[in-house]
Enzyme design. Structure first.
Site, PDB file in Angstrom:
ATOM      1  N   HIS A   1      -1.473   5.376 -11.510  1.00  0.00           N
ATOM      2  CA  HIS A   1      -2.244   5.343 -12.759  1.00  0.00           C
ATOM      3  C   HIS A   1      -3.715   5.024 -12.463  1.00  0.00           C
ATOM      4  CE1 HIS A   1      -2.751   4.316 -17.134  1.00  0.00           C
ATOM      5  NE2 HIS A   1      -3.716   3.579 -16.635  1.00  0.00           N
ATOM      6  N   GLU A   2      -3.938   3.991 -11.660  1.00  0.00           N
ATOM      7  CA  GLU A   2      -5.309   3.583 -11.345  1.00  0.00           C
ATOM      8  C   GLU A   2      -6.007   4.608 -10.444  1.00  0.00           C
ATOM      9  OE1 GLU A   2      -6.811   1.324 -12.997  1.00  0.00           O
ATOM     10  OE2 GLU A   2      -4.970   0.651 -13.970  1.00  0.00           O
TER      11      GLU A   2
END
Length: 87
Positions: free
Chosen positions: A49-50
């Site tokens: 996600h990051e």
């Protein structure tokens, strides 16, 4: 593996996103030494996600239009509820 994700960039919205459950990655430490690591489960999901953020992507790019419309409706309800509870 599919899992629900949200993001502080888009409060009140969730989407079902398919991610790898186990990943390997490479980077460097504070001294510039190359490091190789593995992550699995929630940690792997967060890392992906990051990493997407670093590429300029949001998790919504992996979600169907139908799911986005539903999430937006829920987001509006969440905002309305929050506004009414705050007054």
């Amino acid at each position: 593996e599919n899992g629900w994700e949200g993001c502080l960039s888009i409060p009140g919205m969730l989407g079902l996103v398919k991610r790898f459950s186990k990943i390997q990655y490479e980077g460097s430490d504070m001294k510039g030494n190359i490091i190789q690591r593995e992550a699995e489960g929630l940690r792997a999901r967060i890392f992906q996600h990051e990493y997407d953020h670093m590429l300029g992507k949001l998790y919504l790019e992996y979600v169907s239009n139908y799911m986005i419309r539903n999430a937006r409706k829920k987001q509006m309800l969440w905002k309305r509820k929050r506004k009414n509870n705050g007054s």
